[in-house]
Motif scaffolding. Structure first.
Motif, mmCIF file in Angstrom:
data_model
loop_
_atom_site.group_PDB
_atom_site.id
_atom_site.type_symbol
_atom_site.label_atom_id
_atom_site.label_comp_id
_atom_site.label_asym_id
_atom_site.label_seq_id
_atom_site.Cartn_x
_atom_site.Cartn_y
_atom_site.Cartn_z
ATOM 1 N N LYS A 80 0.848 -1.197 0.000
ATOM 2 C CA LYS A 80 0.000 0.000 0.000
ATOM 3 C C LYS A 80 0.883 1.246 0.000
ATOM 4 C CE LYS A 80 -3.810 0.080 2.376
ATOM 5 N NZ LYS A 80 -4.792 0.022 3.483
ATOM 6 N N SER A 81 0.914 1.909 -1.112
ATOM 7 C CA SER A 81 1.700 3.142 -1.216
ATOM 8 C C SER A 81 0.978 4.285 -0.505
ATOM 9 C CB SER A 81 1.908 3.512 -2.686
ATOM 10 O OG SER A 81 2.662 2.540 -3.354
ATOM 11 N N PRO A 82 1.733 5.249 0.015
ATOM 12 C CA PRO A 82 1.124 6.417 0.652
ATOM 13 C C PRO A 82 0.754 7.473 -0.386
ATOM 14 C CG PRO A 82 3.496 6.583 0.786
ATOM 15 C CD PRO A 82 3.205 5.262 0.105
ATOM 16 N N GLU A 83 0.050 8.496 0.054
ATOM 17 C CA GLU A 83 -0.204 9.651 -0.805
ATOM 18 C C GLU A 83 1.132 10.250 -1.259
ATOM 19 O OE1 GLU A 83 -3.032 10.811 -1.954
ATOM 20 O OE2 GLU A 83 -4.480 9.676 -0.762
ATOM 21 N N PHE A 84 1.100 10.890 -2.412
ATOM 22 C CA PHE A 84 2.337 11.404 -2.994
ATOM 23 C C PHE A 84 2.974 12.457 -2.094
ATOM 24 C CE2 PHE A 84 4.357 14.460 -6.105
ATOM 25 C CZ PHE A 84 5.506 13.701 -6.270
ATOM 26 N N ASP A 85 4.254 12.263 -1.832
ATOM 27 C CA ASP A 85 5.053 13.175 -1.025
ATOM 28 C C ASP A 85 6.467 13.135 -1.598
ATOM 29 O OD1 ASP A 85 6.986 13.954 1.025
ATOM 30 O OD2 ASP A 85 5.309 13.977 2.437
ATOM 31 N N ARG A 86 6.902 14.239 -2.180
ATOM 32 C CA ARG A 86 8.219 14.246 -2.831
ATOM 33 C C ARG A 86 9.343 13.891 -1.879
ATOM 34 N NH1 ARG A 86 5.726 18.070 -5.905
ATOM 35 N NH2 ARG A 86 5.911 17.739 -8.168
ATOM 36 N N LYS A 87 9.289 14.452 -0.682
ATOM 37 C CA LYS A 87 10.366 14.204 0.267
ATOM 38 C C LYS A 87 10.461 12.718 0.589
ATOM 39 C CE LYS A 87 12.193 15.687 4.740
ATOM 40 N NZ LYS A 87 11.975 16.539 5.937
ATOM 41 N N ALA A 128 9.910 16.947 -12.142
ATOM 42 C CA ALA A 128 9.348 17.671 -13.284
ATOM 43 C C ALA A 128 7.829 17.796 -13.240
ATOM 44 C CB ALA A 128 9.750 16.968 -14.585
ATOM 45 N N SER A 129 7.150 16.985 -12.397
ATOM 46 C CA SER A 129 5.687 16.986 -12.435
ATOM 47 C C SER A 129 5.101 16.439 -11.145
ATOM 48 C CB SER A 129 5.208 16.150 -13.630
ATOM 49 O OG SER A 129 3.812 16.280 -13.797
ATOM 50 N N ASP A 130 3.753 16.446 -11.082
ATOM 51 C CA ASP A 130 3.043 15.944 -9.917
ATOM 52 C C ASP A 130 2.529 14.523 -10.169
ATOM 53 O OD1 ASP A 130 3.336 18.225 -8.350
ATOM 54 O OD2 ASP A 130 1.570 19.182 -9.236
ATOM 55 N N PHE A 131 2.467 13.739 -9.089
ATOM 56 C CA PHE A 131 1.942 12.384 -9.127
ATOM 57 C C PHE A 131 0.640 12.346 -8.307
ATOM 58 C CE2 PHE A 131 6.444 10.231 -9.208
ATOM 59 C CZ PHE A 131 6.777 10.959 -10.341
ATOM 60 N N LYS A 132 -0.140 11.278 -8.505
ATOM 61 C CA LYS A 132 -1.355 11.109 -7.702
ATOM 62 C C LYS A 132 -1.580 9.627 -7.405
ATOM 63 C CE LYS A 132 -6.219 12.468 -7.401
ATOM 64 N NZ LYS A 132 -5.988 13.184 -6.121
ATOM 65 N N LEU A 133 -1.916 9.338 -6.158
ATOM 66 C CA LEU A 133 -2.215 7.978 -5.730
ATOM 67 C C LEU A 133 -3.641 7.601 -6.094
ATOM 68 C CD1 LEU A 133 -1.651 5.367 -3.994
ATOM 69 C CD2 LEU A 133 -2.585 6.671 -2.047
ATOM 70 N N ILE A 134 -3.814 6.385 -6.627
ATOM 71 C CA ILE A 134 -5.127 5.756 -6.756
ATOM 72 C C ILE A 134 -5.188 4.718 -5.639
ATOM 73 C CG2 ILE A 134 -6.637 4.361 -8.224
ATOM 74 C CD1 ILE A 134 -5.181 5.533 -10.648
ATOM 75 N N PRO A 135 -5.992 4.932 -4.610
ATOM 76 C CA PRO A 135 -5.924 4.073 -3.413
ATOM 77 C C PRO A 135 -6.637 2.742 -3.560
ATOM 78 C CG PRO A 135 -7.549 5.785 -3.100
ATOM 79 C CD PRO A 135 -6.911 6.066 -4.437
ATOM 80 N N GLU A 136 -6.229 1.965 -4.546
ATOM 81 C CA GLU A 136 -6.728 0.601 -4.720
ATOM 82 C C GLU A 136 -5.698 -0.193 -5.505
ATOM 83 O OE1 GLU A 136 -9.904 0.230 -7.964
ATOM 84 O OE2 GLU A 136 -10.183 2.286 -7.242
#
Length: 281
Positions: free
Chosen positions: A144-151, A197-205
């Motif tokens: 289960k990946s977390p919400e996107f966080d660059r750090k 270079a860009s933003d990512f987004k989590l799909i929580p499934e």
């Protein structure tokens, strides 16, 4: 019948093409499951590209059986990163997925990814959870990946799981192909460059199944994997990674212990130290 065909043709034209890249070498045991997981997606506009490295185990017979649904080549290559880059160069789609031949997509993975990318024009990469499966495709856990966080991403190679990733080809064109000098952590290197270079987004499934077995490269050769991670983090010295973290995950003893013992308690400790977002829920 003709009317239904015209409706499907129109629907396909109105949906962005997604190119799915599958590198493969002597993976006949798992290849058909991979192909069918793409073929059976409910999204109508998929280009599945298989880059075979010259397999001798019956893989070509499987590929030829589904040739009408595939674009494929079979020839020697210089390793997995080189093979994947061949596929990236061949891809015609606006969106790209990359699924290794021993992994497979879960139902509606492609459609879910397209829906989120379409609804979020400022997002160029989406990722989901990954089911952890064994050699028999039995699920043994869930990454289960977390919400996107660059750090978090910049300091940890186990935040985003490659089989469950889809990205815009424009982003790949912007940051460049895989580093072919890398053989274990090339996906992490790509995510770091893309996240700059860009933003990512989590799909929580769960979008895909990752075959976590003794034959998996990052498991069988975990020390080499972490050596490459160390090089990537040091190359990106602007990321301000903790020196303690670098020294810890570089420790051969730490990896030797968790690779061999694999007790539930030790795995939980490993998860905290190295960021494996692993849940059985």
């Amino acid at each position: 019948m003709a009317s239904n065909f015209r409706m499907l043709e129109k629907q396909t034209r109105n949906q962005p093409l997604i190119s799915v890249i599958t590198p493969s070498y002597n993976q006949a045991e798992f290849l058909e499951e991979n192909i069918l997981s793409v073929k059976n997606q409910d999204y109508p506009n998929i280009e599945h590209i298989i880059i075979d490295g010259g397999s001798k185990d019956g893989s070509l017979e499987i590929i030829e059986r589904y040739a009408n649904d595939l674009t494929w080549i079979s020839e020697p290559d210089n390793g997995q990163s080189h093979a994947i880059n061949k596929g990236f160069k061949m891809a015609k789609g606006e969106i790209i997925g990359w699924i290794n031949s021993d992994d497979y997509y879960l139902p509606r993975a492609v459609g879910n990814a397209i829906d989120v990318l379409t609804a979020n024009s400022g997002v160029d990469l989406v990722y989901g959870y990954c089911a952890k499966v064994n050699e028999n495709s039995h699920q043994t856990g869930l990454f289960k990946s977390p919400e996107f966080d660059r750090k978090l991403l910049f300091s940890n190679p186990n935040v985003i799981y490659q089989p469950a990733v889809f990205f815009r080809k424009a982003l790949l064109d912007k940051v460049g192909l895989l580093d072919e000098s890398l053989h274990y952590a090339m996906d992490f290197d790509l995510w770091v460059r893309m996240a700059k270079a860009s933003d990512f987004k989590l799909i929580p499934e769960a979008l895909a199944a990752f075959r976590f077995s003794s034959g998996c490269k990052s498991v069988a050769d975990s020390q080499k994997f972490w050596q490459e991670v160390d090089g990537i983090l040091r190359k990106n010295d602007d990321l301000n990674i903790s020196r303690f973290y670098l020294a810890l995950h570089k420790s051969k003893m730490v990896h030797m212990v968790w690779d061999r013992i694999r007790s539930p308690l030790l795995m939980k400790v490993r998860n905290r130290l190295f960021g494996f977002w692993d849940s059985d829920n």
